[in-house]
Motif scaffolding. Structure first.
Motif, PDB file in Angstrom:
ATOM      1  N   PHE A   4      -3.607   4.541   4.586  1.00 41.16           N
ATOM      2  CA  PHE A   4      -4.421   3.371   4.901  1.00 41.16           C
ATOM      3  C   PHE A   4      -4.353   3.130   6.405  1.00 41.16           C
ATOM      4  O   PHE A   4      -3.270   2.908   6.952  1.00 41.16           O
ATOM      5  CB  PHE A   4      -3.894   2.161   4.119  1.00 41.16           C
ATOM      6  N   LYS A   5      -5.487   3.218   7.059  1.00 45.17           N
ATOM      7  CA  LYS A   5      -5.567   3.026   8.514  1.00 45.17           C
ATOM      8  C   LYS A   5      -4.563   3.922   9.244  1.00 45.17           C
ATOM      9  O   LYS A   5      -3.809   3.470  10.101  1.00 45.17           O
ATOM     10  CB  LYS A   5      -5.366   1.556   8.883  1.00 45.17           C
TER      11      LYS A   5
ATOM     12  N   LYS B 145      -1.847   5.156   8.353  1.00 43.27           N
ATOM     13  CA  LYS B 145      -0.443   4.912   8.030  1.00 43.27           C
ATOM     14  C   LYS B 145      -0.184   5.361   6.592  1.00 43.27           C
ATOM     15  O   LYS B 145      -1.058   5.284   5.734  1.00 43.27           O
ATOM     16  CB  LYS B 145      -0.082   3.426   8.158  1.00 43.27           C
TER      17      LYS B 145
ATOM     18  N   LEU C 273       4.770  -3.749   0.588  1.00 44.19           N
ATOM     19  CA  LEU C 273       4.236  -2.490   1.096  1.00 44.19           C
ATOM     20  C   LEU C 273       4.699  -2.238   2.520  1.00 44.19           C
ATOM     21  O   LEU C 273       4.727  -3.145   3.349  1.00 44.19           O
ATOM     22  CB  LEU C 273       2.704  -2.502   1.049  1.00 44.19           C
TER      23      LEU C 273
ATOM     24  N   HIS D  16       3.928   0.096   5.883  1.00 34.99           N
ATOM     25  CA  HIS D  16       2.909   0.909   6.560  1.00 34.99           C
ATOM     26  C   HIS D  16       3.642   1.749   7.600  1.00 34.99           C
ATOM     27  O   HIS D  16       4.052   1.232   8.634  1.00 34.99           O
ATOM     28  CB  HIS D  16       1.867  -0.003   7.211  1.00 34.99           C
TER      29      HIS D  16
ATOM     30  N   GLN E 146      -8.788  -1.754   1.250  1.00 37.96           N
ATOM     31  CA  GLN E 146      -8.270  -2.866   0.462  1.00 37.96           C
ATOM     32  C   GLN E 146      -9.412  -3.474  -0.324  1.00 37.96           C
ATOM     33  O   GLN E 146     -10.441  -3.820   0.237  1.00 37.96           O
ATOM     34  CB  GLN E 146      -7.630  -3.903   1.376  1.00 37.96           C
TER      35      GLN E 146
ATOM     36  N   SER F 231      -0.913  -1.609  -4.883  1.00 41.68           N
ATOM     37  CA  SER F 231      -1.177  -1.684  -3.443  1.00 41.68           C
ATOM     38  C   SER F 231      -2.498  -2.370  -3.115  1.00 41.68           C
ATOM     39  O   SER F 231      -2.822  -2.527  -1.945  1.00 41.68           O
ATOM     40  CB  SER F 231      -1.180  -0.271  -2.841  1.00 41.68           C
TER      41      SER F 231
ATOM     42  N   ILE G 236       1.646   4.708   3.133  1.00 41.37           N
ATOM     43  CA  ILE G 236       2.107   3.520   2.418  1.00 41.37           C
ATOM     44  C   ILE G 236       3.220   3.899   1.438  1.00 41.37           C
ATOM     45  O   ILE G 236       3.036   4.747   0.567  1.00 41.37           O
ATOM     46  CB  ILE G 236       0.945   2.846   1.642  1.00 41.37           C
TER      47      ILE G 236
END
Length: 183
Positions: free
Chosen positions: A48-49, A51, A139, A141, A125, A92, A53
């Motif tokens: 995610f972005k 990163k 979570l 990152h 998301q 998540s 998780i």
């Protein structure tokens, strides 16, 4: 290792079943052999972005928080892929454009426990978490380097996957794995 066709289910509950069957030995004698079957598990490594998780989780049967992948059991009638998508969303609140099957582990001696590993790419998301009453999940990152440091700490419960990731460094394929995750 699978349950033989003549295996008889002698116990079953929510997650585990026990099977027995007559097993002929090398000397011709026959004994009762047994094996435990645990429901399939789907493990997801979301990106995610840019990163990675991971979760820091607490459950009532454990004294302390622990690191975990986004994961859970595959429900009745559900494919491992569908289970991975559902767990990703529930734990998540992410949805993935691409869900890549990385590997399935099933390498325990007396326990048949298929563990399906997925990498979730291009996540976004889409909702708030929908946790089970026994779950508290935070979570994390992580950069790739932070992720590898947690792998090296042996603090994750998915030992086979953890071992494979750590072997990549010795085999010279860790950069390729990083590229798969973050490109």
């Amino acid at each position: 290792m699978r349950i033989p066709k003549d295996g008889k289910k002698v116990y079953s509950w929510r997650i585990f079943s026990v099977y027995e069957w007559p097993q002929k030995n090398f000397d011709g004698s026959i004994i009762t052999w047994e094996r435990v079957y645990k429901r399939d598990t789907a493990i997801v490594l979301p990106i995610f972005k840019w990163k990675i998780i991971l979760a820091r989780q607490k459950q009532p049967d454990r004294a302390r928080r622990y690191y975990s992948f986004i994961a859970g059991k595959v429900e009745d009638g559900e494919t491992p892929r569908a289970g991975a998508k559902r767990e990703l969303l529930e734990e998540s609140w992410l949805s993935a454009k691409r869900l890549i099957h990385r590997k399935t582990y099933d390498d325990m001696q007396r326990i048949v426990w298929p563990i399906h590993i997925y990498i979730a790419k291009d996540c976004k998301q889409v909702q708030k978490p929908s946790l089970e009453p026994w779950e508290k999940i935070k979570l994390l990152h992580l950069t790739f380097e932070e992720f590898i440091a947690i792998m090296e700490s042996w603090k994750l419960p998915a030992r086979s996957f953890e071992n494979d990731i750590l072997r990549m460094d010795k085999m010279g394929t860790l950069k390729e794995f990083k590229k798969l995750l973050l490109d």
